[in-house]
Design a protein around this motif. Sequence first.
Motif, mmCIF file in Angstrom:
data_model
loop_
_atom_site.group_PDB
_atom_site.id
_atom_site.type_symbol
_atom_site.label_atom_id
_atom_site.label_comp_id
_atom_site.label_asym_id
_atom_site.label_seq_id
_atom_site.Cartn_x
_atom_site.Cartn_y
_atom_site.Cartn_z
ATOM 1 N N VAL A 162 0.665 -1.301 0.052
ATOM 2 C CA VAL A 162 0.113 -0.010 -0.046
ATOM 3 C C VAL A 162 1.019 1.178 -0.041
ATOM 4 O O VAL A 162 0.573 2.252 -0.716
ATOM 5 C CB VAL A 162 -0.818 0.036 1.309
ATOM 6 C CG1 VAL A 162 -1.562 1.324 1.344
ATOM 7 C CG2 VAL A 162 -1.925 -1.055 1.128
ATOM 8 N N THR A 216 -4.668 -1.332 -1.236
ATOM 9 C CA THR A 216 -5.738 -0.954 -0.045
ATOM 10 C C THR A 216 -6.694 -2.104 0.166
ATOM 11 O O THR A 216 -6.644 -2.373 1.359
ATOM 12 C CB THR A 216 -6.249 0.312 -0.224
ATOM 13 O OG1 THR A 216 -5.295 1.464 -0.393
ATOM 14 C CG2 THR A 216 -6.951 0.559 0.856
ATOM 15 N N VAL A 217 -7.347 -2.577 -0.699
ATOM 16 C CA VAL A 217 -8.215 -3.569 -0.591
ATOM 17 C C VAL A 217 -7.578 -4.780 -0.121
ATOM 18 O O VAL A 217 -7.932 -5.453 0.815
ATOM 19 C CB VAL A 217 -8.990 -3.662 -1.886
ATOM 20 C CG1 VAL A 217 -9.951 -5.232 -1.710
ATOM 21 C CG2 VAL A 217 -9.827 -2.584 -1.886
ATOM 22 N N ASP A 249 -3.986 7.241 -13.825
ATOM 23 C CA ASP A 249 -5.260 6.372 -13.613
ATOM 24 C C ASP A 249 -4.599 5.046 -13.003
ATOM 25 O O ASP A 249 -5.067 4.041 -12.021
ATOM 26 C CB ASP A 249 -5.884 6.330 -14.666
ATOM 27 C CG ASP A 249 -6.882 7.626 -14.871
ATOM 28 O OD1 ASP A 249 -6.870 8.395 -13.903
ATOM 29 O OD2 ASP A 249 -7.262 7.579 -16.193
ATOM 30 N N GLN A 287 -3.299 5.003 -9.793
ATOM 31 C CA GLN A 287 -4.570 5.240 -8.783
ATOM 32 C C GLN A 287 -5.114 3.834 -8.480
ATOM 33 O O GLN A 287 -5.318 3.289 -7.452
ATOM 34 C CB GLN A 287 -5.453 6.206 -9.167
ATOM 35 C CG GLN A 287 -6.761 6.210 -8.231
ATOM 36 C CD GLN A 287 -6.414 7.019 -7.092
ATOM 37 O OE1 GLN A 287 -5.768 8.162 -6.967
ATOM 38 N NE2 GLN A 287 -6.901 6.401 -5.898
ATOM 39 N N PHE A 288 -5.270 3.062 -9.654
ATOM 40 C CA PHE A 288 -5.798 1.709 -9.653
ATOM 41 C C PHE A 288 -4.995 0.831 -8.727
ATOM 42 O O PHE A 288 -5.435 -0.136 -7.934
ATOM 43 C CB PHE A 288 -5.865 1.149 -11.020
ATOM 44 C CG PHE A 288 -6.631 -0.244 -11.025
ATOM 45 C CD1 PHE A 288 -7.710 -0.485 -10.860
ATOM 46 C CD2 PHE A 288 -5.359 -1.210 -11.059
ATOM 47 C CE1 PHE A 288 -8.228 -1.886 -10.837
ATOM 48 C CE2 PHE A 288 -5.920 -2.583 -11.108
ATOM 49 C CZ PHE A 288 -7.441 -2.868 -11.005
ATOM 50 N N SER A 289 -3.539 0.874 -8.766
ATOM 51 C CA SER A 289 -2.745 0.107 -8.089
ATOM 52 C C SER A 289 -2.703 0.348 -6.537
ATOM 53 O O SER A 289 -2.790 -0.643 -5.821
ATOM 54 C CB SER A 289 -1.234 0.238 -8.678
ATOM 55 O OG SER A 289 -0.949 -0.226 -9.959
ATOM 56 N N TYR A 290 -2.992 1.684 -6.395
ATOM 57 C CA TYR A 290 -3.121 1.863 -4.855
ATOM 58 C C TYR A 290 -4.285 1.490 -4.367
ATOM 59 O O TYR A 290 -4.461 0.962 -3.180
ATOM 60 C CB TYR A 290 -3.176 3.584 -4.714
ATOM 61 C CG TYR A 290 -3.415 3.988 -3.318
ATOM 62 C CD1 TYR A 290 -2.276 4.087 -2.186
ATOM 63 C CD2 TYR A 290 -4.527 4.705 -3.244
ATOM 64 C CE1 TYR A 290 -2.863 4.263 -0.990
ATOM 65 C CE2 TYR A 290 -4.740 4.979 -1.559
ATOM 66 C CZ TYR A 290 -3.883 4.767 -0.867
ATOM 67 O OH TYR A 290 -4.147 5.319 0.420
ATOM 68 N N ASP A 291 -5.588 1.661 -5.020
ATOM 69 C CA ASP A 291 -6.826 1.216 -4.413
ATOM 70 C C ASP A 291 -6.652 -0.352 -4.243
ATOM 71 O O ASP A 291 -7.326 -0.862 -3.362
ATOM 72 C CB ASP A 291 -7.898 1.513 -5.323
ATOM 73 C CG ASP A 291 -8.158 2.924 -5.342
ATOM 74 O OD1 ASP A 291 -7.757 3.621 -4.498
ATOM 75 O OD2 ASP A 291 -8.762 3.482 -6.375
ATOM 76 N N SER A 292 -6.075 -0.993 -5.377
ATOM 77 C CA SER A 292 -6.020 -2.418 -5.329
ATOM 78 C C SER A 292 -5.104 -2.836 -4.008
ATOM 79 O O SER A 292 -5.718 -3.948 -3.164
ATOM 80 C CB SER A 292 -5.456 -3.004 -6.484
ATOM 81 O OG SER A 292 -6.023 -2.871 -7.425
#
Length: 323
Positions: A122, A157-158, A147, A150-155
């Motif tokens: 993360v 985090t999940v 983008d 951002q997608f890598s960060y969100d993934s």
Amino acid sequence: MSRSLKITLWIAVLCVAVLSGLHFAGQPTAVSERSYKLAEVKRGELTLSVSATGTLSPLITVQVGSQVSGTIESVHADFNSQVTKGDVIAQIEPSLFEAQVAQERANFDSAEADQEKAWVAVKDALRQLERARRLFERKMVAESDVDAAQFSYDSATVEHKLKKAAVAQAKAALQQAEVNLAHTTIYAPIDGVVLSRDVDVGQTVAASLQAPTLFTIAQNLSRMQIETNVDEAFIGMIKQGQTVSFTVFAYPGQTFEGELAQIRLNPKVESEVVLYNCIVHVDNAELKLKPGMTATVTVEVDSRENVLKIPNAALRYFPDLPA
């Protein structure tokens, strides 16, 4: 002697015999003397009571069971043993449960490591996102790169949340294994005396469907109770708080006292007779009374003093009158 004289003598003897028989038959026969029991008519106290039969039992009885299955390794209490709350009274062989604890602890450590690794991912994804935003502000990268970051960060985090949940799940499994290990040691839940022991060393107990009973412990035998059933025809005569006297076969010459503590409302029907369960509390400071003894209970419901009393037999006597 001539023949006619002999006949005359025989006739005379026969007549005497017949007359004697008639004489004795006409005499009245001797009447056998009758015996009578005499009693004094006097004044005294007259009581009305209700009697029933019940069984003595401790006020509080606890059945000690096992929540886990296993082989009994040791037993530390026997019949009539005095135990204190917290005493170890039995031990189930713990090696299997110790292995489960070790396995669950390893799973928990692994889950924590995965969580830390996910947190590192993360933080790395966040750095990549911030770097992409700075470069985008300088028109050095395309918006699609931002983008993607951002997608890598969100993934990441999940994924970190999933690993955190896995840690919580592994921790719960470890706690369950530790609880099961703790349950291999059987403790006395109350102060009291062991009434029964239902296990031996080497015996296997199975707790798959219900907890098997290992011991039965009575809390305090100095206070006991009698459970007795009273017929519905007499239940209206008694009430809570009345003094109760009772006897037991073990002490035939002694009368004990108790107090009617409860009249339970739930009826019992035995042989089409409605009965109500009554609880009598008994002081057993001398420890003479033992669980399971049969008690003959008497509840005094009414009394009269200075009453003229005569035996019931006098009221039931019917003389033989001549026909």
